[in-house]
Design an enzyme around this catalytic site. Structure first.
Site, short mmCIF file in Angstrom:
data_model
loop_
_atom_site.label_atom_id
_atom_site.label_comp_id
_atom_site.label_asym_id
_atom_site.label_seq_id
_atom_site.Cartn_x
_atom_site.Cartn_y
_atom_site.Cartn_z
N ARG A 72 0.81 -1.21 0.00
CA ARG A 72 0.00 0.00 0.00
C ARG A 72 0.85 1.27 0.00
NH1 ARG A 72 -4.19 -0.13 4.81
NH2 ARG A 72 -2.20 -0.52 5.78
N LYS A 172 1.35 -19.31 6.07
CA LYS A 172 0.59 -19.74 7.23
C LYS A 172 0.38 -18.55 8.17
CE LYS A 172 2.31 -20.60 11.15
NZ LYS A 172 3.21 -19.75 11.94
N HIS A 202 7.08 -23.31 6.53
CA HIS A 202 8.51 -23.20 6.22
C HIS A 202 9.33 -24.31 6.87
CE1 HIS A 202 8.87 -20.99 10.05
NE2 HIS A 202 10.16 -21.25 10.00
N ASP A 259 -0.28 -21.03 16.40
CA ASP A 259 0.92 -20.48 15.75
C ASP A 259 1.93 -21.58 15.39
OD1 ASP A 259 2.60 -18.23 14.94
OD2 ASP A 259 3.85 -18.72 16.67
N HIS A 264 3.62 -26.41 12.17
CA HIS A 264 4.97 -26.96 12.24
C HIS A 264 5.03 -28.29 13.00
CE1 HIS A 264 5.85 -23.11 10.67
NE2 HIS A 264 6.03 -22.47 11.81
N LYS A 363 7.63 -20.19 23.76
CA LYS A 363 8.50 -19.01 23.63
C LYS A 363 9.22 -18.81 24.95
CE LYS A 363 6.57 -17.27 19.71
NZ LYS A 363 7.28 -17.61 18.48
C1 BG6 Z 1 6.63 -19.10 12.73
C2 BG6 Z 1 5.88 -18.69 13.96
O1 BG6 Z 1 5.81 -19.82 11.86
O2 BG6 Z 1 7.74 -19.92 13.10
C3 BG6 Z 1 6.80 -17.95 14.91
O3 BG6 Z 1 4.81 -17.85 13.58
C4 BG6 Z 1 8.03 -18.78 15.21
O4 BG6 Z 1 6.11 -17.61 16.11
C5 BG6 Z 1 8.68 -19.27 13.93
O5 BG6 Z 1 8.93 -17.97 15.95
C6 BG6 Z 1 9.79 -20.26 14.24
O6 BG6 Z 1 10.50 -20.55 13.06
P1 BG6 Z 1 12.03 -20.98 13.11
O7 BG6 Z 1 12.37 -21.25 11.69
O8 BG6 Z 1 12.78 -19.82 13.70
O9 BG6 Z 1 12.11 -22.19 13.98
#
Ligand code: BG6
Length: 512
Positions: A72, A172, A202, A259, A264, A363
């Protein structure tokens, strides 16, 4: 043809430019144009543009690649290039940064300002930047909040931009529950056929996660033991030392289950427990993963307190530095959002019935570590007498950091003084064996999108099945009003998570 060639062949797809240099360590991809919606956002600046830059430097791009960032913000192309260079230098800690290569990369990058929320959005401004030919692979990357996915796709469809060679990448989380994911999938599906939709998780692009498949299905040794007949339990830990950073408003509405677990952790669980697919082609692989998701025992209000723990961090010390509590980080007075979750899951099928699968993620834990631990059963009978302790075997797959595979075995401690057993690991450390730079997960995944390889992306039914399982936990938490248990930043979660395993005579493993 070597084994390695065959492997790469299986992964690559028909789109690969035949004329590309066969000798390159990277399989070059055919020409493409990528449109990044959310071009000024965190993901684009931290991950996507650096990933494209690295692949450019590794000479993976053919000629005619264009990168068009959309957002934007009413800024010029020059201002955008300045922004991404600053971000690259802040985030990448790239000692080898080459200004001349960066400048060459920037020649591929363009910028267009569009407000996709505006019904009168000027899609023509984007159209004019795109190649008129339908032959060129076109990628739309939606690095935007998921509630906008359908509208953006509708806009692309109406503007005639979603031609048959185009594909869309969805970041995601896909929705916040089953219903919203279903709506998004329907909306996107009205414009793009399922085989042109790339739902990113990812974690699937991480080297060590792909290695999970190679370890399991490239070796004969593990498979005969890979079931309830030899495995006592499985532990899956994805621990982070970071807090919620600047993402407080998103995170407070999401929590650790949405999350991290819905995507994951469940993906890691699937890869660790699925049956051997016939091949690593997208459909073979994803069909095996969905079977695991569908076999997960539902968690309901009846058992949720016994098999899940919710946690939230309070003040503490992480890796020597004092950290605030979650409420301060997010800037709210009250919140019951979980920053930690532990779950005892079960898979109701022949292979896994009766094997607890302990998953946890949080976290502000003591350190960053992701690990899969396979705890084997004890030997059925000790020939060494009652007084000799025999530790059951354990396989530790360290996913990040310090990627490694360790198999803990019992051996005889050498020397006089009777027969003593000692537990020692066979240690296969990546760092000791490889010196290559590990590409970031996004590098691999972006190139797979261009190649048209869906193997490492989530299919619609997977995402929806994962949500169904998580939704039942969320509903059970709401119904039982299960409160968060507090843990100090720097601890590995609340005591309640230890108690959950202790009630099964188990314990979380320390990092090994
Ligand atoms: C993301 C989450 O998908 O993955 C984050 O939204 C998280 O909260 C992150 O910190 C962790 O990814 P990685 O690659 O650092 O383990």
């Amino acid at each position: 043809m070597t084994q390695n060639d065959k492997f790469q062949g299986a992964y690559s797809d028909n789109d690969i430019d035949e004329a590309a240099e066969a000798s390159s360590a990277f399989l070059p991809v055919s020409p493409f144009e990528i449109v990044v919606f959310g071009g000024t956002g965190d993901l684009a600046r931290r991950k996507l543009l650096p990933a494209l830059y690295h692949r450019f430097c590794d000479k993976q791009f053919a000629k005619n690649v264009r990168i068009i960032a959309v957002s934007r913000s009413d800024i010029t192309r020059e201002a955008y290039l300045q922004l991404i260079q600053e971000s690259y230098q802040n985030f990448e800690q790239d000692e080898q940064f080459s200004k001349s290569q960066w400048d060459d990369f920037c020649k591929l990058v363009d910028y267009v300002s569009i407000d996709v929320l505006d019904a009168k959005a000027d899609w023509d401004a984007l159209k004019s930047k795109l190649d008129a030919s339908e032959q060129l692979t076109r990628v739309f990357y939606l690095a935007m909040p998921p509630r906008l996915f359908s509208d953006i796709c509708t806009g692309l469809g109406k503007a005639g931009l979603a031609h048959k060679g185009s594909r869309v990448v969805l970041e995601k989380p896909i929705g916040t529950d089953y219903d919203s994911a279903f709506e998004i999938n329907e909306g996107v599906g009205r414009v793009f056929h399922e085989n042109r939709i790339y739902r990113i998780d990812h974690y699937l692009g991480k080297e060590s996660v792909q290695n999970l498949m190679v370890l399991r299905f490239g070796n004969i040794l593990l498979e005969p033991l890979w079931s309830s007949s030899a495995i006592e339990h499985i532990e899956l830990t994805v621990a982070e030392s970071i807090g919620v950073g600047g993402r407080g408003s998103y995170y407070d509405g999401a929590g650790a289950l949405r999350d991290m677990v819905q995507n994951h952790l469940l993906q890691l669980l699937c890869l660790s427990t699925m049956e051997a697919p016939a091949s690593i082609n997208a459909d073979d692989l994803r069909t095996e993963k969905i079977k695991v998701l569908r076999a997960l025992a539902p968690i309901t209000a009846e058992n949720v307190k016994a098999v899940t723990v919710r946690g939230q961090y309070v003040k503490g010390v992480v890796e020597g530095a004092a950290k605030d509590d979650y409420l301060t980080d997010v800037g709210v007075d009250q919140s019951q959002t979980e920053t930690y979750v532990a779950i005892k899951a079960e898979i109701n099928n022949w292979r896994w019935k009766g094997v607890p699968i302990y998953m946890r993620t949080g976290k502000r834990m003591s350190s960053r570590r992701s690990e899969l631990i396979i705890q084997f059963k004890p030997v059925p009978h000790s020939i060494f007498g009652q007084d000799t302790l025999i530790n059951p075997n354990r396989l530790v797959i360290r996913l990040q950091p310090d990627e490694a595979v360790k198999l803990f075995l019992e051996i005889k401690e050498p020397g006089a003084g009777g027969l003593r057993l000692k537990t020692l690991p066979l240690n296969l450390s990546y760092a000791d064996n490889f010196t290559v730079r590990y590409p970031d997960a996004y590098e691999r995944l972006l190139m797979d999108v261009v190649r048209g390889n869906l193997s490492l992306f989530m299919r619609r039914d997977e995402v929806e099945a994962a949500w169904r399982w998580c939704d039942s936990i969320l509903e059970a938490w709401a119904e039982t009003q299960q409160a968060v248990a507090y843990y100090p930043a720097g601890a590995d979660g609340p005591d309640a998570a230890k108690d959950m395993l202790a009630s099964d005579n188990d314990a979380w493993s320390d990092s090994e």
